[in-house]
Design an enzyme around this catalytic site. Structure first.
Site, PDB file in Angstrom:
ATOM      1  N   SER A 143     -43.780 -56.559 -41.580  1.00 45.06           N
ATOM      2  CA  SER A 143     -42.432 -56.794 -42.096  1.00 45.06           C
ATOM      3  C   SER A 143     -41.327 -56.245 -41.202  1.00 45.06           C
ATOM      4  O   SER A 143     -40.157 -56.252 -41.574  1.00 45.06           O
ATOM      5  CB  SER A 143     -42.316 -56.180 -43.488  1.00 45.06           C
ATOM      6  OG  SER A 143     -42.797 -54.848 -43.484  1.00 45.06           O
ATOM      7  N   GLU A 144     -41.691 -55.802 -40.002  1.00 40.94           N
ATOM      8  CA  GLU A 144     -40.731 -55.120 -39.142  1.00 40.94           C
ATOM      9  C   GLU A 144     -39.511 -55.966 -38.794  1.00 40.94           C
ATOM     10  O   GLU A 144     -38.395 -55.448 -38.689  1.00 40.94           O
ATOM     11  CB  GLU A 144     -41.420 -54.650 -37.846  1.00 40.94           C
ATOM     12  CG  GLU A 144     -42.363 -53.470 -38.033  1.00 40.94           C
ATOM     13  CD  GLU A 144     -43.758 -53.861 -38.480  1.00 40.94           C
ATOM     14  OE1 GLU A 144     -44.645 -53.001 -38.481  1.00 40.94           O
ATOM     15  OE2 GLU A 144     -43.970 -55.052 -38.826  1.00 40.94           O
ATOM     16  N   VAL A 145     -39.714 -57.270 -38.592  1.00 44.26           N
ATOM     17  CA  VAL A 145     -38.563 -58.099 -38.189  1.00 44.26           C
ATOM     18  C   VAL A 145     -37.460 -58.094 -39.234  1.00 44.26           C
ATOM     19  O   VAL A 145     -36.291 -58.297 -38.911  1.00 44.26           O
ATOM     20  CB  VAL A 145     -38.975 -59.559 -37.894  1.00 44.26           C
ATOM     21  CG1 VAL A 145     -39.758 -59.638 -36.593  1.00 44.26           C
ATOM     22  CG2 VAL A 145     -39.743 -60.178 -39.041  1.00 44.26           C
ATOM     23  N   LEU A 202     -36.404 -55.682 -40.583  1.00 44.30           N
ATOM     24  CA  LEU A 202     -35.637 -54.459 -40.359  1.00 44.30           C
ATOM     25  C   LEU A 202     -35.014 -54.461 -38.966  1.00 44.30           C
ATOM     26  O   LEU A 202     -34.508 -53.424 -38.518  1.00 44.30           O
ATOM     27  CB  LEU A 202     -36.548 -53.231 -40.505  1.00 44.30           C
ATOM     28  CG  LEU A 202     -37.251 -53.069 -41.852  1.00 44.30           C
ATOM     29  CD1 LEU A 202     -38.250 -51.937 -41.792  1.00 44.30           C
ATOM     30  CD2 LEU A 202     -36.232 -52.825 -42.952  1.00 44.30           C
ATOM     31  N   LEU A 253     -36.750 -54.826 -36.267  1.00 44.27           N
ATOM     32  CA  LEU A 253     -37.740 -54.180 -35.417  1.00 44.27           C
ATOM     33  C   LEU A 253     -38.859 -55.165 -35.093  1.00 44.27           C
ATOM     34  O   LEU A 253     -38.828 -56.320 -35.526  1.00 44.27           O
ATOM     35  CB  LEU A 253     -38.312 -52.945 -36.119  1.00 44.27           C
ATOM     36  CG  LEU A 253     -37.298 -51.866 -36.508  1.00 44.27           C
ATOM     37  CD1 LEU A 253     -37.950 -50.823 -37.413  1.00 44.27           C
ATOM     38  CD2 LEU A 253     -36.727 -51.194 -35.267  1.00 44.27           C
TER      39      LEU A 253
END
Length: 260
Positions: free
Chosen positions: A134-136, A138, A140
């Site tokens: 799920s980083e994208v 955020l 990231l």
């Protein structure tokens, strides 16, 4: 003694419990360093045959502690890089442990939590488990975990999930290749125990050698391997069988080995 990790050793099985349940076992520098230390300890313990990684509470791990991530993003670049190296080292230590590793996943395994599950040799999940890179969402990227997640689900699926950050159910994660077994929550420990029982039937040295073999074969494709595949297809398509198969396809008929 550790602040954020519990180690339970029973017979020859070491269970490493991430123990920050109030914040879903999210990583901070202490947990990262302690888990790395714990992994080294069990790797060197001759009495330990198998390592199980688990999380206290309802969730396996929600990944990085966002307060820590926010703070580290404001540090000088050399400190930022050093923090990133510690996380990468922890994941690599887990992935290259010379003993079988089993992830026991319930609840959330998000971001770095999905990375931990991917870095283990085997992943057993409860049917309520949820995975995500799920980083994208955020701003990231799943950088440190990417070698292990891509190894687990493949590049094609990574293009989707690294960019969408979609949450993935346990059955879907099994279909992607990340999870080996999905069971009801009440049966999770039993399922892990069955995997452990099967692992105990293998020779310890042979299992270490098997892991080394997989790592060697799975490395970046080399020029010699590309050339080998070229020669294989070039030779095969000159055979009568290949010629018949191609001709049959173009003629929209069954090949002669398929019968009527």
């Amino acid at each position: 003694m550790f602040e954020t990790i519990d180690i339970e050793i029973k017979d020859c099985i070491a269970t490493l419990w991430m123990n920050r349940p109030a914040i879903h076992n999210a990583f901070n520098p202490t947990l990262i360093l302690e888990l790395t230390d714990a992994l080294h300890r069990v790797a060197m313990d001759a009495n330990v045959r198998i390592v199980v990684l688990a999380g206290r509470g309802k969730n396996f791990s929600a990944g990085a502690d966002l307060e820590w991530m926010q703070a580290v993003g404001k540090k000088p670049m050399d400190e930022n890089i050093q923090d990133a190296r510690q996380l990468a080292e922890m994941l690599r230590t887990l992935a290259e442990l010379p003993k079988p590793t089993v992830a026991r996943v319930s609840g959330a395994a998000l971001g770095g939590g999905m990375g931990l599950a991917s870095a283990c040799d085997i992943c057993v999940a409860s049917d309520d488990a949820i995975f995500a890179t799920s980083e994208v969402r955020l701003g990231l990227i799943p950088s440190a975990i990417s070698p292990y997640v891509i190894r687990a689900i493949g590049e094609r699926q990574a293009y989707r999930y690294f960019q969408t950050g979609e949450r993935v159910t346990a059955p879907k994660a099994a279909a992607l290749g990340l999870v080996h077994e999905v069971v009801p929550t009440a049966q999770l420990d039993t399922a892990v125990a069955l995997i452990v029982e099967a692992l105990l039937k293998g020779g310890p040295a042979a299992q270490t050698a098997a892991k080394s073999l997989i790592q060697a074969v799975g490395k970046t494709v080399m020029s010699w391997l590309v050339e080998d595949t070229v020669l294989r297809i070039a030779n095969l398509r000159t055979t009568p069988e290949a010629q018949e198969g191609i001709a049959a396809f173009l003629s929209k008929r069954p090949p002669n080995w398929a019968g009527e």
